[in-house]
Design an enzyme around this catalytic site. Structure first.
Site, mmCIF file in Angstrom:
data_model
loop_
_atom_site.group_PDB
_atom_site.id
_atom_site.type_symbol
_atom_site.label_atom_id
_atom_site.label_comp_id
_atom_site.label_asym_id
_atom_site.label_seq_id
_atom_site.Cartn_x
_atom_site.Cartn_y
_atom_site.Cartn_z
ATOM 1 C CB SER A 141 5.319 -4.310 -13.121
ATOM 2 O OG SER A 141 6.351 -3.753 -13.910
ATOM 3 C CE1 TYR A 154 7.644 -8.905 -11.344
ATOM 4 C CE2 TYR A 154 7.508 -7.455 -13.255
ATOM 5 C CZ TYR A 154 7.572 -7.633 -11.877
ATOM 6 O OH TYR A 154 7.563 -6.535 -11.045
HETATM 7 P P1 NDP Z 1 12.991 -6.456 -3.557
HETATM 8 O O1 NDP Z 1 13.612 -7.663 -4.181
HETATM 9 O O2 NDP Z 1 13.854 -5.347 -3.110
HETATM 10 O O3 NDP Z 1 12.104 -6.930 -2.301
HETATM 11 C C1 NDP Z 1 11.236 -8.006 -2.404
HETATM 12 C C2 NDP Z 1 10.566 -8.247 -1.067
HETATM 13 O O4 NDP Z 1 9.606 -9.312 -1.217
HETATM 14 C C3 NDP Z 1 11.517 -8.679 0.045
HETATM 15 O O5 NDP Z 1 11.085 -8.111 1.269
HETATM 16 C C4 NDP Z 1 11.339 -10.194 0.092
HETATM 17 O O6 NDP Z 1 11.629 -10.757 1.367
HETATM 18 C C5 NDP Z 1 9.852 -10.288 -0.216
HETATM 19 N N1 NDP Z 1 9.444 -11.601 -0.696
HETATM 20 C C6 NDP Z 1 9.870 -12.283 -1.785
HETATM 21 N N2 NDP Z 1 9.261 -13.475 -1.860
HETATM 22 C C7 NDP Z 1 8.423 -13.543 -0.793
HETATM 23 C C8 NDP Z 1 7.521 -14.511 -0.292
HETATM 24 N N3 NDP Z 1 7.347 -15.684 -0.920
HETATM 25 N N4 NDP Z 1 6.830 -14.240 0.843
HETATM 26 C C9 NDP Z 1 6.997 -13.069 1.489
HETATM 27 N N5 NDP Z 1 7.833 -12.104 1.075
HETATM 28 C C10 NDP Z 1 8.538 -12.357 -0.046
HETATM 29 O O7 NDP Z 1 11.886 -5.971 -4.604
HETATM 30 P P2 NDP Z 1 11.233 -4.511 -4.857
HETATM 31 O O8 NDP Z 1 11.136 -3.788 -3.575
HETATM 32 O O9 NDP Z 1 11.894 -3.910 -6.006
HETATM 33 O O10 NDP Z 1 9.765 -4.934 -5.365
HETATM 34 C C11 NDP Z 1 8.593 -4.799 -4.571
HETATM 35 C C12 NDP Z 1 7.374 -5.000 -5.462
HETATM 36 O O11 NDP Z 1 7.357 -4.006 -6.485
HETATM 37 C C13 NDP Z 1 7.326 -6.355 -6.181
HETATM 38 O O12 NDP Z 1 6.012 -6.840 -6.164
HETATM 39 C C14 NDP Z 1 7.754 -6.023 -7.598
HETATM 40 O O13 NDP Z 1 7.243 -6.922 -8.542
HETATM 41 C C15 NDP Z 1 7.175 -4.619 -7.746
HETATM 42 N N6 NDP Z 1 7.824 -3.829 -8.781
HETATM 43 C C16 NDP Z 1 9.151 -3.480 -8.668
HETATM 44 C C17 NDP Z 1 9.766 -2.728 -9.672
HETATM 45 C C18 NDP Z 1 11.209 -2.349 -9.615
HETATM 46 O O14 NDP Z 1 11.706 -1.804 -10.609
HETATM 47 N N7 NDP Z 1 11.915 -2.556 -8.520
HETATM 48 C C19 NDP Z 1 9.007 -2.284 -10.856
HETATM 49 C C20 NDP Z 1 7.625 -2.700 -10.862
HETATM 50 C C21 NDP Z 1 7.076 -3.436 -9.856
HETATM 51 P P3 NDP Z 1 12.972 -11.668 1.583
HETATM 52 O O15 NDP Z 1 14.129 -10.786 1.180
HETATM 53 O O16 NDP Z 1 12.940 -12.035 3.018
HETATM 54 O O17 NDP Z 1 12.807 -12.822 0.628
#
Ligand code: NDP
Length: 247
Positions: A141, A154
């Site tokens: 991030s 985080y």
């Molecule tokens: P979302 O919350 O929209 O999606 C998160 C995803 O991760 C879901 O598919 C969820 O599945 C899955 N997930 C969570 N925990 C687990 C686990 N233990 N095992 C497997 N899958 C898991 O998040 P984003 O799409 O926004 O984020 C994606 C990535 O981008 C993350 O790593 C985040 O830190 C990073 N990021 C996001 C930013 C933002 O502004 N959105 C900025 C910077 C980085 P389920 O729903 O089934 O739990």
């Protein structure tokens, strides 16, 4: 890349905002895509339905990235369906926000387990199975450079992710496999929006000079480039698609 007719990609967290856009984009780019999710099958199935409706190929696989056996099974089921992966995009992550002073060690451990241990486990499988010429990516991030209050756990977890990226790139010397981190700024997803007031979202939006939130497709464009033929010289980097946020 593999010699099989279709290349394949595993995307973790592919039911979420950014991961689902990546899965759809890689399918459009010609990859057979494994859509990983943790707990909610419906959004993952919806991604698969969209991929198939557009003429692509994919399967959904449940696996908790915190769990070594789950991650091993994720790769096994992927390889049973599509052979060894050309590309692994580790996108799964969580972002609970709390001050360090809370001393909330359970919340801290959970973030580290999902974001950092999860990356270690996915990287271990990727290092064993990704084909020569392949690509491995993990999500960090841009907020690392901001050190905002409440982001301690985080940011600590994502700093660890970036460390693993550079080490794995070196460990894979000689196999023509790139390992990079993608470190977005604010992207309009559930993870970013959850718990924030409209005023706070507006404030964060204006921190980049383009004055808009990133969209999941902005991230998918970057991943598509890194996974594609023109991205092959980018290795051991942290790519920051953030609209100019940070500087
Ligand atoms: P979302 O919350 O929209 O999606 C998160 C995803 O991760 C879901 O598919 C969820 O599945 C899955 N997930 C969570 N925990 C687990 C686990 N233990 N095992 C497997 N899958 C898991 O998040 P984003 O799409 O926004 O984020 C994606 C990535 O981008 C993350 O790593 C985040 O830190 C990073 N990021 C996001 C930013 C933002 O502004 N959105 C900025 C910077 C980085 P389920 O729903 O089934 O739990």
């Amino acid at each position: 890349m593999s010699n099989s007719a279709t290349k394949s990609a595993i995307v973790t967290g592919a039911s979420g905002g950014i991961g689902s856009a990546i899965a759809k984009r890689l399918a459009k780019d010609g990859f057979s895509v494994v859509v990983n999710y943790a707990g909610k099958p419906a959004p993952a199935q919806a991604v698969i339905a969209e991929i198939k409706a557009a003429g692509g190929q994919g399967i959904a696989v449940q696996a908790n990235v915190e769990n070594a056996e789950d991650v091993q099974r994720l790769f096994k089921e992927s390889m049973d369906a599509f052979g060894r992966p050309d590309v692994v995009v580790h996108c799964a992550g969580i972002m609970p926000l709390f001050p360090i002073a809370s001393g909330d060690v359970a919340a801290f451990d959970k973030v580290i387990e999902t974001n950092l241990r999860g990356t270690f486990l996915v990287f271990a499988q990727a290092a064993q199975h990704v084909l020569e010429g392949g690509r491995i990516m993990a999500f960090s991030s841009s907020v690392l450079a901001k050190s905002f209050p409440t982001y301690g756990a985080y940011i600590a977890s994502k700093a660890g992710v970036e460390g693993l990226v550079h080490v794995l790139a070196n460990e894979l010397r000689g196999r023509n496999i790139t390992v990079n981190a993608v470190a977005p700024g604010q992207v309009q997803t559930e993870l970013f929006l959850k718990g924030k007031s409209d005023a706070r979202i507006d404030e964060l939006k204006k921190m980049n000079p383009l004055e808009r939130l990133g969209q999941p497709e902005d991230m998918a464009n970057v991943v598509s480039f890194l996974a594609g033929p023109e991205g092959g010289w980018i290795n051991s980097q942290v790519v920051r698609p953030n609209g100019g946020f940070v500087y």
